[in-house]
Design a protein around this motif. Structure first.
Motif, PDB file in Angstrom:
ATOM      1  N   MET A  59      52.431 -51.411  16.148  1.00 55.77           N
ATOM      2  CA  MET A  59      52.300 -52.507  15.192  1.00 55.77           C
ATOM      3  C   MET A  59      50.819 -52.842  14.997  1.00 55.77           C
ATOM      4  N   ALA A  60      50.551 -53.543  13.913  1.00 55.90           N
ATOM      5  CA  ALA A  60      49.264 -54.184  13.657  1.00 55.90           C
ATOM      6  C   ALA A  60      48.123 -53.208  13.428  1.00 55.90           C
ATOM      7  N   ASN A  61      48.401 -52.005  13.006  1.00 56.88           N
ATOM      8  CA  ASN A  61      47.353 -51.000  12.867  1.00 56.88           C
ATOM      9  C   ASN A  61      46.663 -51.015  11.508  1.00 56.88           C
ATOM     10  N   ALA A  62      47.334 -51.509  10.455  1.00 52.34           N
ATOM     11  CA  ALA A  62      46.838 -51.303   9.086  1.00 52.34           C
ATOM     12  C   ALA A  62      45.520 -52.019   8.827  1.00 52.34           C
ATOM     13  N   LEU A  63      45.441 -53.311   9.162  1.00 48.56           N
ATOM     14  CA  LEU A  63      44.200 -54.048   8.916  1.00 48.56           C
ATOM     15  C   LEU A  63      43.028 -53.473   9.702  1.00 48.56           C
ATOM     16  N   PRO A  64      43.148 -53.215  11.020  1.00 48.53           N
ATOM     17  CA  PRO A  64      42.020 -52.614  11.746  1.00 48.53           C
ATOM     18  C   PRO A  64      41.607 -51.255  11.203  1.00 48.53           C
ATOM     19  N   MET A  65      42.597 -50.421  10.829  1.00 47.43           N
ATOM     20  CA  MET A  65      42.262 -49.122  10.261  1.00 47.43           C
ATOM     21  C   MET A  65      41.523 -49.274   8.935  1.00 47.43           C
ATOM     22  N   ALA A  66      41.902 -50.276   8.151  1.00 52.00           N
ATOM     23  CA  ALA A  66      41.222 -50.508   6.880  1.00 52.00           C
ATOM     24  C   ALA A  66      39.756 -50.863   7.103  1.00 52.00           C
ATOM     25  N   ILE A  67      39.467 -51.572   8.186  1.00 49.92           N
ATOM     26  CA  ILE A  67      38.075 -51.909   8.492  1.00 49.92           C
ATOM     27  C   ILE A  67      37.264 -50.637   8.709  1.00 49.92           C
ATOM     28  N   GLY A  68      37.767 -49.728   9.542  1.00 48.42           N
ATOM     29  CA  GLY A  68      37.058 -48.479   9.790  1.00 48.42           C
ATOM     30  C   GLY A  68      36.930 -47.627   8.547  1.00 48.42           C
ATOM     31  N   ALA A  69      37.999 -47.592   7.736  1.00 48.18           N
ATOM     32  CA  ALA A  69      37.957 -46.792   6.509  1.00 48.18           C
ATOM     33  C   ALA A  69      36.940 -47.348   5.517  1.00 48.18           C
ATOM     34  N   GLN A  70      36.874 -48.681   5.410  1.00 46.04           N
ATOM     35  CA  GLN A  70      35.971 -49.276   4.415  1.00 46.04           C
ATOM     36  C   GLN A  70      34.516 -49.121   4.793  1.00 46.04           C
ATOM     37  N   PHE A  71      34.206 -49.129   6.075  1.00 48.45           N
ATOM     38  CA  PHE A  71      32.814 -48.976   6.485  1.00 48.45           C
ATOM     39  C   PHE A  71      32.268 -47.596   6.102  1.00 48.45           C
ATOM     40  N   THR A  72      33.114 -46.605   5.939  1.00 55.16           N
ATOM     41  CA  THR A  72      32.628 -45.276   5.560  1.00 55.16           C
ATOM     42  C   THR A  72      32.119 -45.251   4.130  1.00 55.16           C
ATOM     43  N   ASP A  73      32.648 -46.147   3.278  1.00 53.94           N
ATOM     44  CA  ASP A  73      32.239 -46.169   1.873  1.00 53.94           C
ATOM     45  C   ASP A  73      32.681 -47.495   1.263  1.00 53.94           C
ATOM     46  N   ARG A  74      31.743 -48.406   1.070  1.00 51.81           N
ATOM     47  CA  ARG A  74      32.071 -49.722   0.519  1.00 51.81           C
ATOM     48  C   ARG A  74      32.521 -49.641  -0.937  1.00 51.81           C
ATOM     49  N   ASP A  89      43.554 -47.173  -7.209  1.00 55.88           N
ATOM     50  CA  ASP A  89      42.652 -46.114  -7.648  1.00 55.88           C
ATOM     51  C   ASP A  89      43.158 -44.733  -7.249  1.00 55.88           C
ATOM     52  N   ASP A  90      42.719 -43.736  -7.987  1.00 51.72           N
ATOM     53  CA  ASP A  90      43.138 -42.363  -7.712  1.00 51.72           C
ATOM     54  C   ASP A  90      42.543 -41.804  -6.427  1.00 51.72           C
ATOM     55  N   ASP A  91      41.491 -42.460  -5.908  1.00 49.57           N
ATOM     56  CA  ASP A  91      40.918 -41.999  -4.646  1.00 49.57           C
ATOM     57  C   ASP A  91      41.026 -43.068  -3.559  1.00 49.57           C
ATOM     58  N   ALA A  92      42.000 -43.958  -3.705  1.00 48.21           N
ATOM     59  CA  ALA A  92      42.165 -45.054  -2.749  1.00 48.21           C
ATOM     60  C   ALA A  92      42.563 -44.529  -1.372  1.00 48.21           C
ATOM     61  N   VAL A  93      42.177 -45.297  -0.356  1.00 54.93           N
ATOM     62  CA  VAL A  93      42.653 -45.075   1.013  1.00 54.93           C
ATOM     63  C   VAL A  93      43.702 -46.135   1.308  1.00 54.93           C
ATOM     64  N   PHE A  94      44.895 -45.700   1.683  1.00 60.07           N
ATOM     65  CA  PHE A  94      45.954 -46.622   2.061  1.00 60.07           C
ATOM     66  C   PHE A  94      46.112 -46.581   3.580  1.00 60.07           C
ATOM     67  N   THR A  95      45.999 -47.744   4.217  1.00 56.65           N
ATOM     68  CA  THR A  95      46.326 -47.839   5.628  1.00 56.65           C
ATOM     69  C   THR A  95      47.661 -48.568   5.716  1.00 56.65           C
ATOM     70  N   VAL A  96      48.540 -48.079   6.577  1.00 51.65           N
ATOM     71  CA  VAL A  96      49.946 -48.458   6.505  1.00 51.65           C
ATOM     72  C   VAL A  96      50.430 -48.995   7.846  1.00 51.65           C
ATOM     73  N   ASP A  97      50.971 -50.210   7.833  1.00 53.75           N
ATOM     74  CA  ASP A  97      51.548 -50.766   9.054  1.00 53.75           C
ATOM     75  C   ASP A  97      52.808 -50.006   9.459  1.00 53.75           C
TER      76      ASP A  97
END
Length: 580
Positions: free
Chosen positions: A412-427, A375-383
């Motif tokens: 290491m291992a930051n992308a999945l946890p960061m995605a959790i925090g990012a997704q909770f802001t806007d499902r 998506d054009d407004d996607a949030v990418f979290t990057v390992d």
């Protein structure tokens, strides 16, 4: 009305400061606080599977919203697990309040079960770390912690023994106004005068931008147009400055590409805008350098400075634009734009040569297709690791997308946890975790957090069964790779066993459909893409002085592969160069 205890007062203060969630793992010393949250509708308790995830998630939420967030760990080992994520949040300047619950106050200092000293442990990764040893310290100590986290952009830690949390809060405790946002900072007139003088005197000006240019895109573009300046960026500046940028010459540093390195070394005046770029080997030592930063401790700590300017990038440029003389000669700018386009043309061959038939799949191809279908407004979290490379080269910013990673701490291992925090802001907003198999498997347990909360995070797994970045570092150092191989399961099958959507991709022609199918799925999804472990190649031109063997620019040394739509942008900019 029943009298509040300390835990309830703590939770009320967080709610007044705008905190919506407290990420953590429950435990005995935390029980009073968790119970207070249960009875407070303003804050949700987010149960993760590892406290490190809690800290990473809180840091990511803070970076997305710009507001205070919070995480918690129980006494001893529980809060100790927070430390890596807190280091990352602090170095990313994310306002996070961490609650480190503690052993009973009467036992501190006596070698009690699970005893640590969290008020001391967290000092290096926080602006403020203090122990509440008496209810009388509430609420002033917590308010001070919040003001440090928000006002100084970083982590504050409050250590709270469980027995203190259960005690009655002091009556008629003063509730002072809380700092919940930062002010803008304008430089003094003397610094503005000196900077104008340097700019007007220089024939060739280059701007090098970091994350401090957030919110200042229009001002940077206007200023660059007036002084005919090439604009390069560090990795953390990419999302804020690369898009809609007719002056773009790429990125410098370990993952560099294009002409950014040349532009910073061949100018008369280099202006560092909101960047704490750590690799001083990539900065010149024989040109005039001015630096603008809102954090004075950043000024001059990476390179020698001829002028240090303390102020917000946006406010400073607003002061400069009407005062500097417009430059008419754009030969230097046009030269750098042409060099940038030529450098990018030279590195796309591997990407364009039979890429749709290459098995195992080129990771560059994965990143490029992902960039197209997201998506054009996607949030990418990057390992951290090779996913950093692919995000830097292929994810196209547009002013609406966000790109978040452990870019300063390098964990290491930051992308999945960061995605959790990012997704909770806007499902409803698409969140994509660009995970490596090494990073994902390190904190894989928190994939279950996605399932538990039905968070629609999409994990795109670059599965090369190796620690690719470490292999590359060993290769450059002349060492055989050792200890870098992962024996992996079918991660898509693991995802399905957890109750999520999972699909495995082994052929390039399956990729676009697999990504679109995962993105259409309403819940959590994982796309396990088997990528080529031998996709990296090191060109023959490499010097021993280059840190871990990475690029000064893509024209000098490049990881095998293309640079996505950046090439098209560069070509467009060159087409716009005036011809004599």
């Amino acid at each position: 009305m029943a009298k509040q205890n300390v835990a309830e007062q703590f939770v009320d203060i967080l709610a007044r400061a705008g905190v919506k969630r407290l990420y953590g793992v429950v435990g005995d010393s935390l029980n009073p606080v968790v119970d207070a949250i249960r009875r407070n509708s303003a804050i949700d308790w987010i149960h993760v599977r590892h406290e490190e995830t809690a800290a990473f998630a809180a840091g990511a939420e803070a970076q997305i919203t710009g507001k205070l967030t919070a995480c918690a760990g129980s006494c001893g080992p529980g809060n100790l697990h927070l430390i890596n994520g807190l280091y990352d949040a602090h170095r990313s300047m994310a306002p996070v309040l961490a609650l480190a619950s503690h052993i009973p106050s009467s036992e501190i200092g006596l070698g009690y079960f699970q005893e640590t000293h969290p008020d001391q442990l967290f000092r290096e990764c926080s602006h403020y770390s203090e122990l509440i040893s008496s209810p009388k310290q509430m609420p002033r100590l917590v308010q001070t912690a919040i003001q440090n986290a928000v006002g100084r952009s970083g982590v504050s830690v409050v250590s709270l023994p469980g027995d203190i949390a259960s005690r009655p809060a002091p009556e008629k405790a003063a509730e002072t106004a809380l700092v919940t946002s930062r002010p803008t900072v304008r430089p003094g007139d003397a610094e503005i005068d000196r900077l104008v003088e340097l700019i007007d005197r220089a024939d060739k000006v280059t701007l090098f931008c970091g994350s401090g240019t957030a919110g200042a895109h229009a001002e940077v573009m206007e200023f660059a147009g007036k002084v005919k300046s090439p604009v390069g960026h560090a990795l953390r500046g990419k999302e804020w400055i690369q898009y809609d940028n007719p002056f773009d010459v790429g990125m410098s540093g370990l993952l560099g590409y294009g002409a950014a390195y040349e532009a910073t070394h061949e100018c008369d005046l280099l202006i560092l805008l909101g960047t704490d770029f750590p690799y001083n080997a990539f900065l010149p030592d024989d040109v005039t350098i001015a630096q603008i930063d809102v954090r004075p401790e950043h000024l001059g700590r990476r390179s020698k400075l001829d002028l240090a300017v303390w102020g917000d990038v946006k406010e400073t440029l607003r002061c400069l634009i009407p005062r500097v003389k417009e430059k008419r000669n754009r030969r230097f700018l046009d030269k750098m734009l042409k060099r940038h386009a030529d450098a990018l043309e030279g590195v796309v061959k591997a990407y364009t040569r039979k890429v749709d038939k290459h098995i195992p799949i080129h990771p560059e191809f994965v990143a490029s297709v992902l960039d197209e279908v997201a998506d054009d407004d996607a949030v990418f979290t990057v390992d951290t690791g090779m996913c950093n490379v692919w995000a830097a080269r292929y994810v196209s910013p547009n002013g609406r997308r966000r790109i978040i990673g452990s870019f300063s701490h390098g964990s290491m291992a930051n992308a999945l946890p960061m995605a959790i925090g990012a997704q909770f802001t806007d499902r409803r907003r698409q969140v994509v975790s660009m995970s490596g198999d090494g990073g994902f498997s390190m904190l894989m347990g928190d994939f279950l957090t996605l399932v538990q909360y039905d968070l629609p995070v999409k994990v795109v797994l670059f599965d090369n069964s190796s620690l690719g970045m470490v292999e590359l570092e060993m290769l450059v150092a002349g060492l055989p790779s050792y200890g870098t191989t992962n024996k992996n399961p079918d991660f898509a099958a693991v995802a399905r066993a957890c109750g999520a959507y999972g699909v495995r991709v082994e052929k390039p022609k399956q990729l676009a459909g697999a990504l679109r199918g995962a993105f259409k799925h309403k819940g959590p999804a994982l796309v396990d893409v088997v990528t080529d472990p031998n996709a990296l190649s090191i060109p023959p031109r490499i010097s021993a002085e280059m840190v871990t063997g990475f690029a000064l620019s893509a024209s000098k040394i490049v990881l095998d592969g293309g640079v996505g739509r950046m090439l098209q942008m560069a070509r467009s900019n060159v087409r716009n160069v005036p011809r004599p």
